[in-house]
Scaffold this motif. Structure first.
Motif, PDB file in Angstrom:
ATOM      1  N   GLN A  39       0.818  -1.267  -0.032  1.00 29.18           N
ATOM      2  CA  GLN A  39       0.061   0.108  -0.122  1.00 29.18           C
ATOM      3  C   GLN A  39       0.802   1.080  -0.133  1.00 29.18           C
ATOM      4  OE1 GLN A  39      -3.029   0.289   3.215  1.00 29.18           O
ATOM      5  NE2 GLN A  39      -3.769  -1.819   2.666  1.00 29.18           N
ATOM      6  N   ALA A 218      -0.385   0.518   5.484  1.00 30.96           N
ATOM      7  CA  ALA A 218       0.068   1.703   5.145  1.00 30.96           C
ATOM      8  C   ALA A 218       0.959   2.552   6.069  1.00 30.96           C
ATOM      9  CB  ALA A 218      -1.205   2.746   4.178  1.00 30.96           C
ATOM     10  N   TYR A 243      -7.862   4.836   5.780  1.00 31.89           N
ATOM     11  CA  TYR A 243      -6.758   3.618   5.821  1.00 31.89           C
ATOM     12  C   TYR A 243      -7.593   2.404   6.220  1.00 31.89           C
ATOM     13  CZ  TYR A 243      -3.556   7.402   5.174  1.00 31.89           C
ATOM     14  OH  TYR A 243      -2.676   8.441   4.430  1.00 31.89           O
TER      15      TYR A 243
END
Length: 293
Positions: A39, A218, A243
């Motif tokens: 990511q 992430a 996220y």
């Protein structure tokens, strides 16, 4: 040329659609068909991990090519046809020294770069925001330390939200109402962790029944939630957005249905959301404050 431009614009619009789902917040790192790799990194920790992974890939690739090359050389140079009478020696001191020192040097190189990354993860700084997260079968509970705010977070479509872990018209309507699309099914939750961009966030992680694991790829963070113990992780998000993560420790029949959602917003929006949520006694949808900002 005009047709290509129109096609490019259409593709861009389709790809941008999920980013509009949360108003001014972009959906970051959502899966898509054919996607590979990490990511997008949204913290320094994630950038360090991704760089380290790339460096290790280069080293491993070089080692594999060297070994394969040596095997091919040995097959060609020392096969029975070319060497009907094999050599009888049993030792080669320079070669043995080389294949001993070489791996040691490689391991020292890897350690020199990987240990600082590990220490940076494990040295927990003082948090601007501290959240205690508790893993349950099969949902997450969040408590903002130092405040009166605590709430639970369920996957949209889970039994607790009126579903049965399947996509149905009712679940689709819930996703739309929460600002998501059907593509975010199995990712989106009815409430989210809300944190301000640029702040140091410390998560105190534990479990209430079995071992779970709280992770946001992430952010480059992952921590087991062990019953009876409290562990910590930290991150400093650099980019506003939504996220997604998942429980990453097999925890029972509905392990696949306890996702994690984190919304990173501006400091002003966070302050307004926190005050309203405490006054309301639970999670308040942060989108109303985004619309007002």
């Amino acid at each position: 040329m005009r047709r290509i431009s129109m096609l490019t614009g259409l593709v861009s619009s389709v790809m941008a659609a999920p980013a509009m789902a949360q108003g001014t917040l972009e959906l970051v790192g959502t899966p898509h068909n054919g996607g590979t790799g990490f990511q997008p990194a949204a913290t320094e920790l994630a950038r360090d991990l991704q760089w380290l992974d790339g460096m290790l890939l280069v080293i491993i690739t070089a080692i594999c090519l060297l070994v394969v090359g040596l095997l091919i050389f040995a097959l060609v140079r020392f096969n029975q046809k070319r060497n009907p009478n094999p050599k009888s020696f049993t030792h080669n001191s320079p070669l043995e020294i080389a294949w001993t020192i070489g791996p040691i040097a490689i391991l020292v190189l890897i350690g020199a770069y990987s240990l600082p990354v590990l220490f940076k993860q494990q040295e927990i700084p003082e948090g601007d925001v501290v959240v205690k997260v508790t893993g349950y079968q099969w949902y997450w509970g969040y408590e903002y330390v130092g405040t009166d705010l605590a709430y639970d977070s369920y996957m949209i479509g889970a039994p607790a939200t009126g579903g049965d872990n399947r996509m149905t018209p009712e679940v689709s309507a819930q996703l739309q109402e929460a600002g998501y699309t059907d593509s975010e099914f199995l990712l989106a939750t009815d409430s989210a962790v809300v944190v301000p961009v640029g702040a140091t966030v410390v998560m105190q992680v534990t479990g209430a029944d079995v071992i779970h694991s709280w992770t946001i790829p992430a952010f480059g963070v992952k921590q087991d939630a062990v019953p009876g113990r409290i562990a910590e992780l930290w991150f400093r998000p650099e980019r506003e957005g939504v996220y997604f993560g998942q429980c990453s420790e097999l925890c029972g029949i509905s392990h696949a249905y306890m996702p994690i959602t984190v919304k990173v917003v501006s400091q002003e929006v966070y302050d307004a959301w926190l005050a309203a949520s405490q006054e309301d006694g639970g999670y308040v949808d942060v989108r109303q404050f985004l619309a007002a900002s």
